[in-house]
Write an enzyme that holds these catalytic residues in place. Structure first.
Site, mmCIF file in Angstrom:
data_model
loop_
_atom_site.group_PDB
_atom_site.id
_atom_site.type_symbol
_atom_site.label_atom_id
_atom_site.label_comp_id
_atom_site.label_asym_id
_atom_site.label_seq_id
_atom_site.Cartn_x
_atom_site.Cartn_y
_atom_site.Cartn_z
ATOM 1 N N GLU A 124 0.067 -8.252 13.075
ATOM 2 C CA GLU A 124 -1.109 -8.659 13.855
ATOM 3 C C GLU A 124 -1.581 -10.040 13.425
ATOM 4 O O GLU A 124 -2.084 -10.806 14.202
ATOM 5 C CB GLU A 124 -2.280 -7.705 13.574
ATOM 6 C CG GLU A 124 -2.235 -6.402 14.266
ATOM 7 C CD GLU A 124 -3.239 -5.478 13.605
ATOM 8 O OE1 GLU A 124 -3.049 -5.145 12.423
ATOM 9 O OE2 GLU A 124 -4.201 -5.107 14.263
ATOM 10 N N ARG A 176 0.805 -1.228 0.000
ATOM 11 C CA ARG A 176 0.000 0.000 0.000
ATOM 12 C C ARG A 176 0.832 1.269 0.000
ATOM 13 O O ARG A 176 0.358 2.326 -0.420
ATOM 14 C CB ARG A 176 -1.018 -0.060 1.138
ATOM 15 C CG ARG A 176 -2.030 -1.175 0.878
ATOM 16 C CD ARG A 176 -2.961 -1.367 2.038
ATOM 17 N NE ARG A 176 -2.835 -2.682 2.634
ATOM 18 C CZ ARG A 176 -3.259 -2.996 3.843
ATOM 19 N NH1 ARG A 176 -3.818 -2.066 4.601
ATOM 20 N NH2 ARG A 176 -3.131 -4.218 4.304
HETATM 21 O O1 LIG Z 1 2.039 -1.840 11.927
HETATM 22 P P1 LIG Z 1 1.908 -3.253 11.466
HETATM 23 O O2 LIG Z 1 1.301 -4.153 12.510
HETATM 24 O O3 LIG Z 1 3.222 -3.805 11.007
HETATM 25 O O4 LIG Z 1 0.883 -3.305 10.264
HETATM 26 C C1 LIG Z 1 0.852 -2.373 9.212
HETATM 27 C C2 LIG Z 1 1.154 -3.018 7.897
HETATM 28 O O5 LIG Z 1 0.167 -4.029 7.594
HETATM 29 C C3 LIG Z 1 -0.369 -3.784 6.296
HETATM 30 O O6 LIG Z 1 0.320 -4.428 5.285
HETATM 31 P P2 LIG Z 1 0.253 -6.011 5.017
HETATM 32 O O7 LIG Z 1 1.483 -6.651 5.623
HETATM 33 O O8 LIG Z 1 -1.062 -6.544 5.461
HETATM 34 O O9 LIG Z 1 0.483 -6.176 3.471
HETATM 35 P P3 LIG Z 1 -0.245 -5.621 2.155
HETATM 36 O O10 LIG Z 1 0.032 -4.136 2.080
HETATM 37 O O11 LIG Z 1 0.477 -6.365 1.098
HETATM 38 O O12 LIG Z 1 -1.708 -5.935 2.245
HETATM 39 C C4 LIG Z 1 -0.224 -2.297 6.126
HETATM 40 O O13 LIG Z 1 -0.281 -1.908 4.755
HETATM 41 C C5 LIG Z 1 1.100 -1.989 6.775
HETATM 42 O O14 LIG Z 1 2.203 -2.183 5.904
HETATM 43 N N1 LIG Z 2 -6.464 -2.594 11.022
HETATM 44 C C1 LIG Z 2 -5.821 -2.604 9.836
HETATM 45 N N2 LIG Z 2 -6.400 -2.093 8.734
HETATM 46 C C2 LIG Z 2 -5.759 -2.110 7.537
HETATM 47 N N3 LIG Z 2 -4.542 -2.637 7.373
HETATM 48 C C3 LIG Z 2 -3.939 -3.149 8.447
HETATM 49 N N4 LIG Z 2 -2.725 -3.709 8.599
HETATM 50 C C4 LIG Z 2 -2.603 -4.065 9.892
HETATM 51 N N5 LIG Z 2 -3.683 -3.749 10.600
HETATM 52 C C5 LIG Z 2 -4.542 -3.175 9.721
#
Ligand SMILES: O=P(O)(O)OC[C@H]1O[C@H](OP(=O)(O)OP(=O)(O)O)[C@H](O)[C@@H]1O
Ligand SMILES: Nc1ncnc2[nH]cnc12
Length: 202
Positions: free
Chosen positions: A109, A72
């Protein structure tokens, strides 16, 4: 806090940006209030305002690197990089980059993951901004910082200390609940650091 620190207090753009983010309860698992930025991307004004706020904040600050976190951070980082005259460095999930990489593991998480960056993408002493859509536990952002620090490890201790003092965490939407109160699952509503586009200036 972000609004006050950046002269944006009362700025209607911040409210509109927050409202453009859809909250999806219990995705991808029970207790998580998923902050869905795809609805913000559909709203041209909110999307542009989001990018503009970061561009206004970081232009003319001698920043040469915008590092975007997969996936993202890739949706916002390149526009910000082009507008402030910086290069864009993708921090990718494992085994996606073809060159020599450095890696950092981290805990999420909902699982564990790893970020990788091409060796040499960032030179010692460069000033970087890290862009992502949200900070939940902070694990991903911490891994990104460790990656950038590894690649600039040659810089002097003094310079490093100055840079660490300059750490800034900023956001355009904050104090939103990202965990549902769910006693049976022992989840706590942290009302914490759900931050859209939190970024860090190194
Ligand atoms: O603060 P944290 O607990 O580390 O979580 C935040 C991260 O989780 C999500 O990405 P995700 O790893 O789900 O991957 P994506 O963007 O590929 O969906 C989000 O875009 C952040 O990068
Ligand atoms: N609550 C949340 N919403 C969207 N992205 C996430 N990545 C980790 N936690 C999230």
């Amino acid at each position: 806090m972000f609004a006050a620190e950046n002269g944006l207090k009362g700025d209607p753009r911040l409210k509109a940006i927050s409202e453009a983010i859809r909250v999806v309860p219990h995705f991808p698992k029970r207790g998580i209030m998923f902050q869905d930025i795809t609805t913000l991307l559909l709203n041209h004004k909110a999307f542009k305002d989001t990018v503009d706020i970061f561009v206004d904040r970081y232009r003319d600050m001698d920043i040469s690197v915008v590092a975007g976190i997969e996936a993202r951070g890739f949706m916002f980082g390149p526009s910000i990089a082009l507008a402030i005259g910086a290069k864009f460095v993708p921090l990718r999930k494992p085994r996606k980059l073809p060159g020599e990489v450095i890696s950092e593991d981290y805990v999420l998480e909902y699982g564990t993951d790893c970020l990788e960056m091409h060796v040499g993408a960032v030179k010692p002493g460069e000033r970087a901004v890290v862009i992502d859509d949200i900070v939940a536990t902070g694990g991903t952002l911490s891994a990104a910082i460790r990656l950038l620090e590894t690649d600039t490890a040659e810089e002097s201790k003094e310079k490093r200390a100055r840079r660490e003092l300059g750490l800034r965490l900023q956001s355009v939407a904050e104090h939103r609940s990202i965990y549902e109160v769910d006693r049976s699952a022992k989840l706590i509503d942290l009302r914490s650091r759900c931050i859209v586009l939190r970024h860090l200036s190194l």
